[in-house]
Write a protein that holds these residues in place. Structure first.
Motif, PDB file in Angstrom:
ATOM      1  N   PRO A  19     -71.019 -21.153 -15.887  1.00  0.00           N
ATOM      2  CA  PRO A  19     -71.546 -22.323 -16.579  1.00  0.00           C
ATOM      3  C   PRO A  19     -71.286 -22.321 -18.066  1.00  0.00           C
ATOM      4  O   PRO A  19     -71.543 -23.313 -18.736  1.00  0.00           O
TER       5      PRO A  19
ATOM      6  N   TYR B 281     -83.796 -31.843 -13.705  1.00  0.00           N
ATOM      7  CA  TYR B 281     -83.753 -30.646 -12.857  1.00  0.00           C
ATOM      8  C   TYR B 281     -83.561 -31.053 -11.403  1.00  0.00           C
ATOM      9  O   TYR B 281     -84.165 -32.011 -10.917  1.00  0.00           O
ATOM     10  N   ARG B 282     -82.695 -30.295 -10.696  1.00  0.00           N
ATOM     11  CA  ARG B 282     -82.516 -30.479  -9.262  1.00  0.00           C
ATOM     12  C   ARG B 282     -82.772 -29.159  -8.566  1.00  0.00           C
ATOM     13  O   ARG B 282     -82.499 -28.091  -9.135  1.00  0.00           O
TER      14      ARG B 282
ATOM     15  N   ASP C 202     -81.250 -25.377  -9.318  1.00  0.00           N
ATOM     16  CA  ASP C 202     -80.834 -25.097 -10.693  1.00  0.00           C
ATOM     17  C   ASP C 202     -81.493 -23.823 -11.201  1.00  0.00           C
ATOM     18  O   ASP C 202     -82.606 -23.463 -10.788  1.00  0.00           O
ATOM     19  N   ASP C 203     -80.806 -23.159 -12.108  1.00  0.00           N
ATOM     20  CA  ASP C 203     -81.317 -21.926 -12.706  1.00  0.00           C
ATOM     21  C   ASP C 203     -82.474 -22.271 -13.650  1.00  0.00           C
ATOM     22  O   ASP C 203     -82.296 -22.994 -14.641  1.00  0.00           O
TER      23      ASP C 203
ATOM     24  N   ARG D 114     -82.443 -22.037 -17.488  1.00  0.00           N
ATOM     25  CA  ARG D 114     -81.790 -23.049 -18.311  1.00  0.00           C
ATOM     26  C   ARG D 114     -82.663 -24.286 -18.505  1.00  0.00           C
ATOM     27  O   ARG D 114     -82.162 -25.353 -18.877  1.00  0.00           O
TER      28      ARG D 114
ATOM     29  N   VAL E 110     -82.946 -29.615 -17.362  1.00  0.00           N
ATOM     30  CA  VAL E 110     -82.219 -28.372 -17.627  1.00  0.00           C
ATOM     31  C   VAL E 110     -81.110 -28.675 -18.631  1.00  0.00           C
ATOM     32  O   VAL E 110     -80.585 -29.796 -18.683  1.00  0.00           O
TER      33      VAL E 110
ATOM     34  N   GLN F 248     -77.457 -28.323 -19.771  1.00  0.00           N
ATOM     35  CA  GLN F 248     -76.128 -27.997 -19.299  1.00  0.00           C
ATOM     36  C   GLN F 248     -75.362 -27.248 -20.384  1.00  0.00           C
ATOM     37  O   GLN F 248     -75.663 -27.373 -21.568  1.00  0.00           O
TER      38      GLN F 248
ATOM     39  N   ARG G   2     -71.607 -25.181  -6.742  1.00  0.00           N
ATOM     40  CA  ARG G   2     -71.843 -25.354  -8.186  1.00  0.00           C
ATOM     41  C   ARG G   2     -71.801 -26.825  -8.590  1.00  0.00           C
ATOM     42  O   ARG G   2     -72.509 -27.261  -9.480  1.00  0.00           O
TER      43      ARG G   2
ATOM     44  N   ARG H  92     -71.867 -29.466  -6.281  1.00  0.00           N
ATOM     45  CA  ARG H  92     -72.414 -30.326  -5.214  1.00  0.00           C
ATOM     46  C   ARG H  92     -71.342 -31.279  -4.673  1.00  0.00           C
ATOM     47  O   ARG H  92     -71.591 -32.452  -4.422  1.00  0.00           O
TER      48      ARG H  92
END
Length: 323
Positions: free
Chosen positions: A61, A71-72, A75-76, A79, A93, A95, A317, A319
């Motif tokens: 990333p 956020y989905r 996701d980490d 972040r 988040v 990016q 990564r 989708r």
């Protein structure tokens, strides 16, 4: 496995004839041709299949901050963009922008347990093939690649350098690493060596059969905090089940201990169950560490396995939005 892959790894095993003093190492003449053919095989199979803006086993990333988005799931959470989340009351988040240059380090376990194979090649041959594939996929655009090779009692460091010529030299250096000391590699120390000295965010690849005693999980988790980490597990089908051959003589390549086993149905069933539990524990440890997990077998097409893994990683990564 494809015939070309079988031929390359088969010649690699035959030309790495062992001297009487220890485990195999490559000579110079015909082995150069073998390594060149292995690199050509990897290039032909991987080029054109995995094209994209940033080619790699684990498209990282990046580290440069970019825009925020909602956020989905998946996701980490490290972040999370807390200021935007507080203003909008909706989780966001941050990016990041992909780095222009990537530094990749390999931890290659070449302990005596990898001098084993009952199918198409030895596990050590498969480890070398993984080095060739990783170097090919990460060396573009001025990226640097280096390696730390564990051979049991010793560890050898190969400095990271940019360019395809350096990547080819790294492959040859790994193949020619002196392995006569033998024994078991301290996998925890090998992984910990990737953290020293501290480096900017990059990619780390650990290539091993992960049969070392427990203790490597913690340094692997520390490594994954800062870097994108890929664990390449190499295994042979005989490590999962025993054949029905009556009395079987087994030799521990790391200690030299010899055991005779009567391969009765009950013994084979217990062995298969214990092997399945061991591999499940390894998978759970790698998953808990938050690293990518690629399993390569000596009885399958390793190039196809790599292609499938990379495609799955890129799809996860993005989708499914990449070309």
């Amino acid at each position: 496995m494809s015939r070309a892959g079988l031929a390359a790894l088969g010649r690699l095993r035959r030309h790495s004839a062992a001297p009487s003093s220890g485990p195999p190492h490559l000579d110079t003449g015909r082995s150069e041709v073998t390594l060149s053919k292995l690199q050509l095989l990897v290039t032909r199979k991987l080029d054109g299949l995995l094209q994209g803006d940033y080619l790699g086993l684990l498209p990282g990333p990046g580290t440069e901050p970019g825009e925020s988005r909602e956020y989905r799931p998946g996701d980490d959470v490290r972040r999370m963009d807390w200021p935007v989340t507080a203003r909008t009351t909706v989780p966001h988040v941050r990016q990041t922008i992909v780095d222009r240059e990537l530094e990749t380090w390999l931890a290659v376990d070449l302990s005596a347990s990898l001098d084993f194979g009952t199918a198409n090649c030895l596990k050590s041959d498969l480890a070398l093939a993984a080095v060739a594939a990783v170097s090919h996929l990460t060396v573009r655009g001025g990226n640097r690649i280096g390696a730390i090779v564990g051979t049991g009692a010793d560890m050898h460091r190969i400095q990271a350098r940019p360019g395809r010529t350096a990547a080819q030299g790294l492959l040859r250096a790994v193949a020619r690493t002196d392995r006569r000391a033998g024994g078991r590699t301290d996998l925890a120390a090998l992984i910990e060596a990737l953290n020293r000295p501290p480096r900017r965010r990059g990619m780390a690849v650990v290539i091993s059969d992960f049969l070392a005693p427990s203790g490597w999980e913690r340094p692997l988790r520390r490594l994954a905090v800062r870097h994108d980490v890929l664990a390449v597990e190499v295994l042979d089908p005989r490590e999962l089940e025993l054949p029905d051959v009556g009395v079987l003589e087994l030799v521990d390549p790391e200690s030299g201990a010899v055991h005779e086993v009567q391969t009765t149905p009950a013994v084979r069933a217990r062995y298969a169950q214990a092997a399945a539990e061991q591999r499940a524990a390894i998978s759970a440890a790698l998953r808990h560490a938050g690293v990518g997990h690629l399993r390569l077998r000596t009885d399958s097409d390793w190039l196809l396995d790599i292609v499938r893994f990379v495609a799955a990683q890129r799809h996860a990564r993005t989708r499914g939005t990449t070309r």
